[in-house]
Design a protein around this motif. Structure first.
Motif, PDB file in Angstrom:
ATOM      1  N   MET A   1      -6.124   3.840  -5.433  1.00 31.55           N
ATOM      2  CA  MET A   1      -6.669   4.407  -4.205  1.00 31.55           C
ATOM      3  C   MET A   1      -8.090   3.880  -3.970  1.00 31.55           C
ATOM      4  O   MET A   1      -8.686   3.273  -4.847  1.00 31.55           O
ATOM      5  CB  MET A   1      -6.667   5.937  -4.312  1.00 31.55           C
ATOM      6  CG  MET A   1      -5.273   6.534  -4.569  1.00 31.55           C
ATOM      7  SD  MET A   1      -4.055   6.221  -3.274  1.00 31.55           S
ATOM      8  CE  MET A   1      -4.584   7.420  -2.052  1.00 31.55           C
ATOM      9  N   ASP A   2      -8.635   4.117  -2.766  1.00 27.94           N
ATOM     10  CA  ASP A   2      -9.988   3.654  -2.444  1.00 27.94           C
ATOM     11  C   ASP A   2     -11.052   4.676  -2.830  1.00 27.94           C
ATOM     12  O   ASP A   2     -12.183   4.309  -3.130  1.00 27.94           O
ATOM     13  CB  ASP A   2     -10.099   3.351  -0.948  1.00 27.94           C
ATOM     14  CG  ASP A   2      -9.174   2.204  -0.532  1.00 27.94           C
ATOM     15  OD1 ASP A   2      -9.043   1.235  -1.307  1.00 27.94           O
ATOM     16  OD2 ASP A   2      -8.571   2.292   0.548  1.00 27.94           O
ATOM     17  N   GLU A   3     -10.698   5.946  -2.763  1.00 28.53           N
ATOM     18  CA  GLU A   3     -11.628   7.014  -3.140  1.00 28.53           C
ATOM     19  C   GLU A   3     -10.895   7.960  -4.069  1.00 28.53           C
ATOM     20  O   GLU A   3      -9.683   8.178  -3.918  1.00 28.53           O
ATOM     21  CB  GLU A   3     -12.113   7.780  -1.904  1.00 28.53           C
ATOM     22  CG  GLU A   3     -12.962   6.945  -0.968  1.00 28.53           C
ATOM     23  CD  GLU A   3     -13.344   7.696   0.310  1.00 28.53           C
ATOM     24  OE1 GLU A   3     -13.250   8.944   0.338  1.00 28.53           O
ATOM     25  OE2 GLU A   3     -13.721   7.015   1.278  1.00 28.53           O
TER      26      GLU A   3
ATOM     27  N   TRP B   1      -7.576   3.894   2.512  1.00 33.58           N
ATOM     28  CA  TRP B   1      -7.931   3.528   3.885  1.00 33.58           C
ATOM     29  C   TRP B   1      -7.076   2.377   4.354  1.00 33.58           C
ATOM     30  O   TRP B   1      -6.793   1.447   3.588  1.00 33.58           O
ATOM     31  CB  TRP B   1      -9.412   3.162   3.987  1.00 33.58           C
ATOM     32  CG  TRP B   1     -10.305   4.319   3.719  1.00 33.58           C
ATOM     33  CD1 TRP B   1     -11.049   4.529   2.603  1.00 33.58           C
ATOM     34  CD2 TRP B   1     -10.523   5.451   4.577  1.00 33.58           C
ATOM     35  NE1 TRP B   1     -11.716   5.737   2.721  1.00 33.58           N
ATOM     36  CE2 TRP B   1     -11.420   6.318   3.904  1.00 33.58           C
ATOM     37  CE3 TRP B   1     -10.037   5.812   5.843  1.00 33.58           C
ATOM     38  CZ2 TRP B   1     -11.844   7.516   4.458  1.00 33.58           C
ATOM     39  CZ3 TRP B   1     -10.460   7.011   6.391  1.00 33.58           C
ATOM     40  CH2 TRP B   1     -11.357   7.839   5.699  1.00 33.58           C
ATOM     41  N   LEU B   2      -6.701   2.431   5.625  1.00 28.75           N
ATOM     42  CA  LEU B   2      -5.943   1.353   6.254  1.00 28.75           C
ATOM     43  C   LEU B   2      -6.886   0.158   6.443  1.00 28.75           C
ATOM     44  O   LEU B   2      -7.988   0.319   6.955  1.00 28.75           O
ATOM     45  CB  LEU B   2      -5.425   1.855   7.611  1.00 28.75           C
ATOM     46  CG  LEU B   2      -4.295   1.112   8.285  1.00 28.75           C
ATOM     47  CD1 LEU B   2      -3.093   0.980   7.352  1.00 28.75           C
ATOM     48  CD2 LEU B   2      -3.894   1.845   9.549  1.00 28.75           C
TER      49      LEU B   2
ATOM     50  N   ASP C   1       0.822  -1.216   0.000  1.00 28.98           N
ATOM     51  CA  ASP C   1       0.000   0.000   0.000  1.00 28.98           C
ATOM     52  C   ASP C   1       0.855   1.264   0.000  1.00 28.98           C
ATOM     53  O   ASP C   1       0.485   2.260  -0.610  1.00 28.98           O
ATOM     54  CB  ASP C   1      -1.001   0.011   1.161  1.00 28.98           C
ATOM     55  CG  ASP C   1      -2.272  -0.778   0.834  1.00 28.98           C
ATOM     56  OD1 ASP C   1      -2.556  -0.985  -0.369  1.00 28.98           O
ATOM     57  OD2 ASP C   1      -2.979  -1.170   1.772  1.00 28.98           O
ATOM     58  N   GLN C   2       2.006   1.199   0.663  1.00 29.70           N
ATOM     59  CA  GLN C   2       2.929   2.344   0.618  1.00 29.70           C
ATOM     60  C   GLN C   2       3.335   2.619  -0.833  1.00 29.70           C
ATOM     61  O   GLN C   2       3.379   3.767  -1.266  1.00 29.70           O
ATOM     62  CB  GLN C   2       4.185   2.081   1.447  1.00 29.70           C
ATOM     63  CG  GLN C   2       3.983   2.169   2.942  1.00 29.70           C
ATOM     64  CD  GLN C   2       5.254   1.795   3.698  1.00 29.70           C
ATOM     65  OE1 GLN C   2       6.361   2.073   3.257  1.00 29.70           O
ATOM     66  NE2 GLN C   2       5.078   1.149   4.840  1.00 29.70           N
ATOM     67  N   ALA C   3       3.622   1.556  -1.567  1.00 29.21           N
ATOM     68  CA  ALA C   3       4.019   1.694  -2.979  1.00 29.21           C
ATOM     69  C   ALA C   3       2.861   2.247  -3.808  1.00 29.21           C
ATOM     70  O   ALA C   3       3.067   3.100  -4.680  1.00 29.21           O
ATOM     71  CB  ALA C   3       4.491   0.351  -3.535  1.00 29.21           C
ATOM     72  N   ARG C   4       1.638   1.773  -3.535  1.00 33.77           N
ATOM     73  CA  ARG C   4       0.454   2.281  -4.257  1.00 33.77           C
ATOM     74  C   ARG C   4       0.286   3.782  -4.012  1.00 33.77           C
ATOM     75  O   ARG C   4       0.053   4.553  -4.944  1.00 33.77           O
ATOM     76  CB  ARG C   4      -0.802   1.552  -3.797  1.00 33.77           C
ATOM     77  CG  ARG C   4      -0.914   0.141  -4.293  1.00 33.77           C
ATOM     78  CD  ARG C   4      -2.232  -0.499  -3.857  1.00 33.77           C
ATOM     79  NE  ARG C   4      -2.322  -1.850  -4.378  1.00 33.77           N
ATOM     80  CZ  ARG C   4      -2.482  -2.940  -3.627  1.00 33.77           C
ATOM     81  NH1 ARG C   4      -2.573  -2.832  -2.316  1.00 33.77           N
ATOM     82  NH2 ARG C   4      -2.541  -4.122  -4.189  1.00 33.77           N
ATOM     83  N   ILE C   5       0.372   4.169  -2.753  1.00 35.09           N
ATOM     84  CA  ILE C   5       0.208   5.574  -2.370  1.00 35.09           C
ATOM     85  C   ILE C   5       1.298   6.432  -3.013  1.00 35.09           C
ATOM     86  O   ILE C   5       1.025   7.495  -3.579  1.00 35.09           O
ATOM     87  CB  ILE C   5       0.215   5.708  -0.824  1.00 35.09           C
ATOM     88  CG1 ILE C   5      -1.079   5.121  -0.243  1.00 35.09           C
ATOM     89  CG2 ILE C   5       0.421   7.160  -0.393  1.00 35.09           C
ATOM     90  CD1 ILE C   5      -1.040   4.853   1.259  1.00 35.09           C
TER      91      ILE C   5
END
Length: 133
Positions: free
Chosen positions: A111-113, A131-132, A35-39
């Motif tokens: 991302m989620d949103e 979101w976590l 998720d860090q990489a996605r962000i």
């Protein structure tokens, strides 16, 4: 909204700086490496778009707390030319730079949103939240 840190995007080093900021905040919030990489990828894409198309703007990283959930919000703002056809830029494979970046559809998937507001000759604001889990 809690802590908000913004980086002005004026040159390519600012893209590096905001990526690092985003990764640090994501790590702090407890996001895993995937998720860090996605962000980080989403931040990079949004900052690069500001640099390429608007010339300058800013990217803000916000620690988000909502309904007992924690997340990271990215707000990318510029006062550039705006986007004439949002539907078109949200199509996979659409590029004006000839680049192979993830583009805005990629950011939306990572991302989620995802929300995009743009006015011609006034600029663009994109808000994306992860979101976590």
């Amino acid at each position: 909204m809690e802590l908000q840190s913004c980086v002005k995007i004026i040159n390519e080093w600012d893209i590096v700086a905001v990526r690092q900021l985003g990764r640090n905040v994501a790590k702090e919030l407890g996001f895993g490496t995937v998720d860090q990489a996605r962000i980080t990828t989403a931040i990079s894409e949004l900052a690069r778009n500001i640099f390429l198309y608007a010339g300058q703007g800013e990217v803000c990283i916000v620690k988000e707390h909502q309904n007992g959930r924690n997340g990271l919000k990215i707000i990318a703002k510029d006062n550039g030319p705006g986007i004439a056809d949002i539907r078109r830029v949200m199509e996979d494979g659409y590029t004006t730079s000839g680049g192979l970046g993830a583009g805005l559809p990629g950011v939306k998937r990572l991302m989620d949103e995802f929300d995009i507001q743009s006015k011609l000759h006034e600029g663009t604001e994109i808000v994306a939240v992860k979101w976590l889990r």
